[in-house]
Design a protein around this motif. Structure first.
Motif, PDB file in Angstrom:
ATOM      1  N   ASP A  58       0.833  -1.202   0.000  1.00 44.90           N
ATOM      2  CA  ASP A  58       0.000   0.000   0.000  1.00 44.90           C
ATOM      3  C   ASP A  58       0.869   1.254   0.000  1.00 44.90           C
ATOM      4  OD1 ASP A  58      -2.492   1.426   0.142  1.00 44.90           O
ATOM      5  OD2 ASP A  58      -2.066   1.781   2.259  1.00 44.90           O
ATOM      6  N   TRP A  59       1.929   1.268   0.792  1.00 42.03           N
ATOM      7  CA  TRP A  59       2.808   2.434   0.813  1.00 42.03           C
ATOM      8  C   TRP A  59       3.503   2.614  -0.536  1.00 42.03           C
ATOM      9  CZ3 TRP A  59       8.088   3.100   0.143  1.00 42.03           C
ATOM     10  CH2 TRP A  59       8.527   4.415   0.342  1.00 42.03           C
ATOM     11  N   THR A  62       0.655   3.925  -2.907  1.00 42.84           N
ATOM     12  CA  THR A  62      -0.069   5.168  -2.590  1.00 42.84           C
ATOM     13  C   THR A  62       0.728   6.179  -1.777  1.00 42.84           C
ATOM     14  OG1 THR A  62      -0.998   4.353  -0.508  1.00 42.84           O
ATOM     15  CG2 THR A  62      -2.247   3.866  -2.539  1.00 42.84           C
ATOM     16  N   ASN A  64       0.724   6.002   1.376  1.00 39.40           N
ATOM     17  CA  ASN A  64      -0.055   6.063   2.612  1.00 39.40           C
ATOM     18  C   ASN A  64       0.767   5.493   3.762  1.00 39.40           C
ATOM     19  OD1 ASN A  64      -1.879   5.896   4.695  1.00 39.40           O
ATOM     20  ND2 ASN A  64      -3.376   4.667   3.576  1.00 39.40           N
ATOM     21  N   SER A  66       0.002   5.355   6.907  1.00 42.57           N
ATOM     22  CA  SER A  66      -0.760   4.691   7.975  1.00 42.57           C
ATOM     23  C   SER A  66      -0.747   3.178   7.811  1.00 42.57           C
ATOM     24  CB  SER A  66      -2.199   5.202   8.015  1.00 42.57           C
ATOM     25  OG  SER A  66      -2.880   4.848   6.826  1.00 42.57           O
ATOM     26  N   SER A  67      -0.433   2.703   6.618  1.00 46.52           N
ATOM     27  CA  SER A  67      -0.396   1.257   6.406  1.00 46.52           C
ATOM     28  C   SER A  67       0.952   0.663   6.791  1.00 46.52           C
ATOM     29  CB  SER A  67      -0.697   0.934   4.942  1.00 46.52           C
ATOM     30  OG  SER A  67       0.302   1.488   4.119  1.00 46.52           O
ATOM     31  N   GLN A 104       5.076  15.307   4.937  1.00 46.41           N
ATOM     32  CA  GLN A 104       5.056  13.934   4.433  1.00 46.41           C
ATOM     33  C   GLN A 104       6.453  13.333   4.354  1.00 46.41           C
ATOM     34  OE1 GLN A 104       2.530  11.863   3.649  1.00 46.41           O
ATOM     35  NE2 GLN A 104       3.912  10.256   2.991  1.00 46.41           N
TER      36      GLN A 104
END
Length: 133
Positions: A58-59, A62, A64, A66-67, A104
């Motif tokens: 997922d990272w 995306t 992201n 949080s994953s 980020q």
């Protein structure tokens, strides 16, 4: 961008493209093409890279964060740190601050550094277990 995250994760894991090919069934050409955004890796390649680099698919796809790490677990860990070790508590507070940052790049850097350190620790621990077995 997927290409940049793949390169960042590889570099954070302190791996050369040659080292990646030695630890997977992926070719140097494919890895280079993916990191230069010429092609997109397939599902099996993503699985291998995710496991080798210690990041989630997922990272990679995306960005992201949080994953990658469970933010909900940090308060519980922090409570244990108060009892266990004041240095550990300070490290957890700093990590929490970086992960909650609006920047980020700081969050991604902190996560990759933590994962790299944890992977190194596990490798060392496993090597010690083999010595004592």
């Amino acid at each position: 961008m997927v290409a940049q995250r793949l390169k960042t994760a590889r570099e954070a894991a302190r791996l050369t493209i040659a080292a990646v090919t030695e630890n997977t069934d992926l070719s140097k050409g494919n890895i280079s093409s993916w990191e230069n955004a010429k092609f997109f890796p397939g599902a099996w390649a993503l699985v291998q890279l995710s496991e080798l680099y210690g990041v989630s698919i997922d990272w990679i796809l995306t960005g992201n964060t949080s994953s990658i790490i469970n933010m909900d677990a940090l308060p519980a860990i922090n409570k244990k740190a108060e009892v266990i070790d004041p240095d550990l508590k300070e490290m957890i507070e700093l990590l929490t601050e970086m992960l909650e940052s609006d920047q980020q790049h700081l969050r991604s850097w902190a996560i990759l550094q933590f994962q790299n350190a944890y992977r190194d620790y596990l490798a060392m621990r496993n090597a010690q277990k083999k010595l004592h077995a």
